[in-house]
Design a protein around this motif. Structure first.
Motif, PDB file in Angstrom:
ATOM      1  N   ASP A 135       0.818  -1.081   0.031  1.00 28.48           N
ATOM      2  CA  ASP A 135       0.091  -0.070  -0.007  1.00 28.48           C
ATOM      3  C   ASP A 135       0.846   1.285  -0.035  1.00 28.48           C
ATOM      4  O   ASP A 135       0.447   2.249  -0.575  1.00 28.48           O
ATOM      5  CB  ASP A 135      -1.050   0.107   1.153  1.00 28.48           C
ATOM      6  CG  ASP A 135      -1.923  -1.075   1.017  1.00 28.48           C
ATOM      7  OD1 ASP A 135      -2.392  -1.285  -0.096  1.00 28.48           O
ATOM      8  OD2 ASP A 135      -2.452  -1.372   2.132  1.00 28.48           O
ATOM      9  N   GLU A 136       2.051   1.101   0.579  1.00 24.27           N
ATOM     10  CA  GLU A 136       2.799   2.362   0.753  1.00 24.27           C
ATOM     11  C   GLU A 136       3.310   2.833  -0.872  1.00 24.27           C
ATOM     12  O   GLU A 136       3.567   3.925  -1.000  1.00 24.27           O
ATOM     13  CB  GLU A 136       4.299   2.105   1.371  1.00 24.27           C
ATOM     14  CG  GLU A 136       4.071   1.800   2.785  1.00 24.27           C
ATOM     15  CD  GLU A 136       3.585   0.361   2.959  1.00 24.27           C
ATOM     16  OE1 GLU A 136       3.446  -0.416   2.158  1.00 24.27           O
ATOM     17  OE2 GLU A 136       3.303  -0.262   4.347  1.00 24.27           O
ATOM     18  N   THR A 173       0.415   4.894  -2.305  1.00 18.93           N
ATOM     19  CA  THR A 173       0.530   6.196  -1.525  1.00 18.93           C
ATOM     20  C   THR A 173       1.511   7.164  -2.348  1.00 18.93           C
ATOM     21  O   THR A 173       1.143   8.231  -2.421  1.00 18.93           O
ATOM     22  CB  THR A 173       0.740   6.177  -0.175  1.00 18.93           C
ATOM     23  OG1 THR A 173      -0.204   5.379   0.524  1.00 18.93           O
ATOM     24  CG2 THR A 173       0.700   7.423   0.533  1.00 18.93           C
ATOM     25  N   ALA A 216       0.457   8.110  -5.578  1.00 17.23           N
ATOM     26  CA  ALA A 216      -0.646   9.219  -5.584  1.00 17.23           C
ATOM     27  C   ALA A 216      -0.088  10.475  -5.395  1.00 17.23           C
ATOM     28  O   ALA A 216      -0.264  11.454  -5.754  1.00 17.23           O
ATOM     29  CB  ALA A 216      -1.715   8.748  -4.212  1.00 17.23           C
ATOM     30  N   ARG A 217       0.873  10.541  -4.627  1.00 16.20           N
ATOM     31  CA  ARG A 217       1.560  11.890  -4.103  1.00 16.20           C
ATOM     32  C   ARG A 217       2.468  12.402  -5.238  1.00 16.20           C
ATOM     33  O   ARG A 217       2.566  13.688  -5.540  1.00 16.20           O
ATOM     34  CB  ARG A 217       2.427  11.452  -2.684  1.00 16.20           C
ATOM     35  CG  ARG A 217       1.978  11.279  -1.407  1.00 16.20           C
ATOM     36  CD  ARG A 217       2.796  10.932  -0.477  1.00 16.20           C
ATOM     37  NE  ARG A 217       2.175  10.773   0.833  1.00 16.20           N
ATOM     38  CZ  ARG A 217       2.382  10.246   1.985  1.00 16.20           C
ATOM     39  NH1 ARG A 217       3.681   9.810   1.937  1.00 16.20           N
ATOM     40  NH2 ARG A 217       1.846  10.309   2.996  1.00 16.20           N
ATOM     41  N   PHE A 235      -9.311   2.961  -3.790  1.00 18.58           N
ATOM     42  CA  PHE A 235      -7.943   3.535  -3.357  1.00 18.58           C
ATOM     43  C   PHE A 235      -8.098   5.084  -2.781  1.00 18.58           C
ATOM     44  O   PHE A 235      -8.103   5.799  -3.548  1.00 18.58           O
ATOM     45  CB  PHE A 235      -6.955   3.554  -4.363  1.00 18.58           C
ATOM     46  CG  PHE A 235      -6.715   2.060  -4.879  1.00 18.58           C
ATOM     47  CD1 PHE A 235      -5.838   1.329  -4.401  1.00 18.58           C
ATOM     48  CD2 PHE A 235      -7.595   1.766  -6.190  1.00 18.58           C
ATOM     49  CE1 PHE A 235      -5.638  -0.204  -4.864  1.00 18.58           C
ATOM     50  CE2 PHE A 235      -7.038   0.431  -6.584  1.00 18.58           C
ATOM     51  CZ  PHE A 235      -6.352  -0.545  -6.168  1.00 18.58           C
ATOM     52  N   GLN A 252      -5.963   6.481  -1.213  1.00 23.85           N
ATOM     53  CA  GLN A 252      -4.738   7.329  -0.969  1.00 23.85           C
ATOM     54  C   GLN A 252      -4.863   8.106  -2.160  1.00 23.85           C
ATOM     55  O   GLN A 252      -4.351   9.118  -1.783  1.00 23.85           O
ATOM     56  CB  GLN A 252      -4.009   6.092  -1.432  1.00 23.85           C
ATOM     57  CG  GLN A 252      -3.652   5.106  -0.292  1.00 23.85           C
ATOM     58  CD  GLN A 252      -4.319   3.854  -0.910  1.00 23.85           C
ATOM     59  OE1 GLN A 252      -5.086   3.761  -1.362  1.00 23.85           O
ATOM     60  NE2 GLN A 252      -3.462   2.668  -0.389  1.00 23.85           N
ATOM     61  N   GLU A 269      -6.600  11.033  -0.350  1.00 26.97           N
ATOM     62  CA  GLU A 269      -5.882  11.671   0.728  1.00 26.97           C
ATOM     63  C   GLU A 269      -4.702  12.364   0.336  1.00 26.97           C
ATOM     64  O   GLU A 269      -4.045  13.423   0.827  1.00 26.97           O
ATOM     65  CB  GLU A 269      -5.164  10.265   1.519  1.00 26.97           C
ATOM     66  CG  GLU A 269      -6.337   9.722   2.267  1.00 26.97           C
ATOM     67  CD  GLU A 269      -5.749   8.265   2.971  1.00 26.97           C
ATOM     68  OE1 GLU A 269      -4.674   7.913   2.558  1.00 26.97           O
ATOM     69  OE2 GLU A 269      -6.492   7.601   3.663  1.00 26.97           O
ATOM     70  N   ALA A 270      -3.866  12.087  -0.858  1.00 26.37           N
ATOM     71  CA  ALA A 270      -2.733  12.677  -1.334  1.00 26.37           C
ATOM     72  C   ALA A 270      -3.302  13.936  -2.035  1.00 26.37           C
ATOM     73  O   ALA A 270      -2.690  14.983  -1.933  1.00 26.37           O
ATOM     74  CB  ALA A 270      -2.009  12.009  -2.664  1.00 26.37           C
TER      75      ALA A 270
END
Length: 242
Positions: A111-112, A115, A118-119, A181, A183, A186-187
């Protein structure tokens, strides 16, 4: 949602998908050209096109010079072009592909990795905000952010609220994928906070079933207010040690 679910429910759906895909690949086309391409009778193609006109998937246009194809004399036949809704049918398939790719990334790298992806995706938009502010230094960072998001297909706008500003997105091009997802959302929230240099709060997201993505952007506090209302970490530690 599958393409066939939108085009029709029943035996006609596969043919209408072929008609829509042919227009997507060839560009605006007349009924006669579509009939030739699909090996169907003009009457059959027109029946499908009439249905697609009624449902807003295609629209009639006057042919451009390179699109005008007629048999003999007379005014060139009008051509059928996909509307935005028609294009969305195929964008849904790209969403499915993106979701599959992110599933593979999560399974193979964790999952990292999702993330981090996405960032990095939002880092590009942050760079665009900097460019827009450089071109027009008088505009607010929030307005520049909304402009950059509109360029990316988010249909973003800014409005004033009693507590500050609200950033609203009437459309999210990745909502289908972000539902699976989070993420991505969130990103996005992290990027908005970073660009504006303050804490922001998500009030609603399309990915989770809301009609619009809404982000609350409170007014910035003065440094005096922050000092008196929130003790620093070092001051807290000093009190604990004493």
């Amino acid at each position: 949602m599958e393409i066939n679910d939108t085009l029709d429910v029943g035996a006609d759906a596969p043919t209408r998908e072929r008609v829509a895909r042919t227009i997507l690949e060839r560009g605006p086309s007349s009924a006669s050209v579509l009939a030739e391409q699909l090996l169907l009778t003009p009457a059959a193609v027109r029946r499908h096109l009439d249905h697609m006109l009624e449902t807003g998937l295609v629209e009639l246009r006057e042919p451009r010079p390179h699109e005008a194809r007629t048999r003999g004399r007379g005014r060139p036949a009008k051509v059928f072009a996909l509307t935005a809704a028609g294009h969305d049918l195929f964008e849904q398939q790209y969403d499915d592909l993106a979701a599959q790719a992110l599933r593979f990334l999560a399974e193979t790298a964790g999952d990292e990795a999702v993330t981090e992806f996405a960032r990095r995706r939002w880092a590009v938009l942050e760079t665009r905000v900097e460019e827009l502010l450089a071109l027009d230094p008088d505009q607010s960072p929030t307005r520049a952010l909304a402009a950059a998001m509109r360029e990316a297909g988010f249909a973003a706008s800014v409005s004033e609220s009693p507590m500050g500003e609200q950033l609203c997105q009437q459309h999210c091009p990745v909502a289908h994928v972000a539902h699976e997802f989070p993420q991505l959302c969130e990103a996005e929230t992290e990027a908005i906070s970073r660009v504006l240099g303050r804490h922001v709060q998500r009030l609603a997201t399309i990915a989770h079933g809301d009609g619009v993505c809404t982000t609350s952007i409170p007014h910035t506090r003065t440094s005096t207010t922050r000092t008196t209302s929130t003790p620093t970490l070092s001051a807290t530690n000093e009190r604990r040690s004493s």
